[in-house]
Design a protein around this motif. Structure first.
Motif, PDB file in Angstrom:
ATOM      1  N   ALA A 158       0.557  -1.238  -0.404  1.00 23.79           N
ATOM      2  CA  ALA A 158      -0.357  -0.080  -0.090  1.00 23.79           C
ATOM      3  C   ALA A 158       0.444   0.734   0.167  1.00 23.79           C
ATOM      4  O   ALA A 158       0.558   2.522  -1.372  1.00 23.79           O
ATOM      5  CB  ALA A 158      -1.072  -0.393   1.135  1.00 23.79           C
ATOM      6  N   SER A 184      -5.625   3.193  -0.322  1.00 21.37           N
ATOM      7  CA  SER A 184      -5.777   4.055   0.866  1.00 21.37           C
ATOM      8  C   SER A 184      -6.088   4.977   0.927  1.00 21.37           C
ATOM      9  O   SER A 184      -6.112   6.171   0.070  1.00 21.37           O
ATOM     10  CB  SER A 184      -4.030   4.195   0.585  1.00 21.37           C
ATOM     11  OG  SER A 184      -3.539   2.807   0.729  1.00 21.37           O
ATOM     12  N   TYR A 219      -3.255  -1.265   5.289  1.00 23.00           N
ATOM     13  CA  TYR A 219      -4.161  -1.285   4.156  1.00 23.00           C
ATOM     14  C   TYR A 219      -4.477  -3.170   3.773  1.00 23.00           C
ATOM     15  O   TYR A 219      -5.276  -3.255   2.913  1.00 23.00           O
ATOM     16  CB  TYR A 219      -4.263  -0.321   3.444  1.00 23.00           C
ATOM     17  CG  TYR A 219      -4.562   0.950   3.893  1.00 23.00           C
ATOM     18  CD1 TYR A 219      -5.511   1.822   4.880  1.00 23.00           C
ATOM     19  CD2 TYR A 219      -3.048   1.594   3.745  1.00 23.00           C
ATOM     20  CE1 TYR A 219      -5.295   2.823   5.015  1.00 23.00           C
ATOM     21  CE2 TYR A 219      -3.435   2.603   4.448  1.00 23.00           C
ATOM     22  CZ  TYR A 219      -4.426   3.330   5.406  1.00 23.00           C
ATOM     23  OH  TYR A 219      -3.772   4.474   5.663  1.00 23.00           O
ATOM     24  N   ASP A 242      -5.690  -5.251   9.018  1.00 24.50           N
ATOM     25  CA  ASP A 242      -5.131  -4.366   9.089  1.00 24.50           C
ATOM     26  C   ASP A 242      -5.262  -3.292   9.932  1.00 24.50           C
ATOM     27  O   ASP A 242      -6.343  -3.988  11.157  1.00 24.50           O
ATOM     28  CB  ASP A 242      -6.207  -3.764   7.426  1.00 24.50           C
ATOM     29  CG  ASP A 242      -5.893  -4.262   6.329  1.00 24.50           C
ATOM     30  OD1 ASP A 242      -5.568  -4.596   6.214  1.00 24.50           O
ATOM     31  OD2 ASP A 242      -7.042  -4.010   5.685  1.00 24.50           O
ATOM     32  N   SER A 255      -1.247   9.441   1.503  1.00 25.39           N
ATOM     33  CA  SER A 255      -1.181   8.513   0.338  1.00 25.39           C
ATOM     34  C   SER A 255       0.253   8.745  -0.551  1.00 25.39           C
ATOM     35  O   SER A 255       0.749   9.735  -1.117  1.00 25.39           O
ATOM     36  CB  SER A 255      -2.034   8.410  -0.502  1.00 25.39           C
ATOM     37  OG  SER A 255      -3.278   8.407   0.091  1.00 25.39           O
TER      38      SER A 255
END
Length: 277
Positions: free
Chosen positions: A43, A253, A120, A191, A242
């Motif tokens: 991620a 994400s 994630y 997660d 991100s």
């Protein structure tokens, strides 16, 4: 501070804790730049927090807890991913401060701030931040490397019990010229948001960096209590931004903020050091 509550790298069943555990070696991690990235590799491989450490080549271990009621190995969860920098007896634990960030205000007994890894895709890992920038090509990493249907895809290597142990992998980056790599494992219950902590010897020397996957439970702790995969779920947090280009196209994400903010999770330091809430 009592370091006995850090269960990383400690095999067997320890009095006061519910689970037995085993420790597995995952090979060496190259960190020539001294810029250690802790991240969810699927991620935010190119955008996780970066922690300064002495440049070098270090062994990585995963601590795996048996969370089954019968303690028969039927339900295993990764509880720590650890990068070991030096031999020694841990005498102190602390939060590790990433680049361009301020330490939490006050000692652990007065606050619950810590830096950590937002997950994630059910995975955590360590890598060299500069190596990622240099050795990961542009394009869709998910289709090219993570899940390309080949036996050497990152997903396939994690699933293979012949590659170290199942659910873990040590992978050379695609454009590596000197063994630059990433070491990764599944993130315990899945997660979440997981603290990065450091252990030091009595002289203040950094011994190891750990991602605590919040699996371990003290004896008598209720389900979902301290040490579960969702501690402090009602609390707010600020998580790393991100990634931009050159990242996996899946999973997405969302809802992330500036990487330089502290990550607040009530109760973590109190659990680790034994303070009362």
């Amino acid at each position: 501070m009592d370091v006995s509550n850090l269960l990383a790298l400690r095999p067997g069943r320890i009095e006061g804790w519910q689970y037995s555990r085993k420790v597995y070696w995952l090979g060496q991690l190259q960190v020539p730049s001294g810029r250690l990235r802790a991240c969810d590799p699927f991620a935010n491989l190119d955008d996780g927090l970066v922690f300064p450490i002495p440049p070098g080549r270090y062994p990585v271990y995963v601590t795996v807890a048996d969370v089954s009621d019968a303690q028969n190995g039927s339900q295993l969860r990764e509880s720590y991913l650890s990068l070991v920098l030096a031999d020694g007896q841990p005498a102190r634990l602390g939060t590790l401060i990433p680049e361009n960030a301020a330490p939490p205000a006050g000692p652990p007994s007065d606050n619950d701030d810590f830096y950590g890894v937002p997950v994630y895709a059910g995975t955590v890992g360590f890598t060299d931040a500069d190596a990622v920038a240099r050795c990961m090509p542009e394009g869709d990493w998910y289709e090219q490397f993570f899940d390309n249907g080949e036996d050497d895809s990152w997903f396939a290597l994690m699933d293979s019990p012949q590659h170290h142990i199942e659910n873990c992998a040590n992978i050379v980056l695609p454009n590596a010229t000197a063994g630059e790599n990433v070491v990764l494992c599944h993130s315990g219950w899945g997660d979440g948001f997981y603290p990065v902590i450091a252990s030091y010897d009595g002289a203040g020397k950094l011994l190891a960096v750990h991602i605590d996957l919040l699996v371990e439970e003290a004896e008598g702790a209720p389900a979902g209590g301290p040490g579960s995969a969702t501690p402090g779920a009602a609390a707010t947090s600020s998580q790393p931004s991100s990634p931009g280009t050159s990242r996996a196209s899946a999973p997405e994400s969302a809802g992330v903020d500036d990487a330089t903010d502290t990550q607040k999770r009530p109760g973590f330091w109190r659990r680790l050091f034994g303070f009362d809430d």
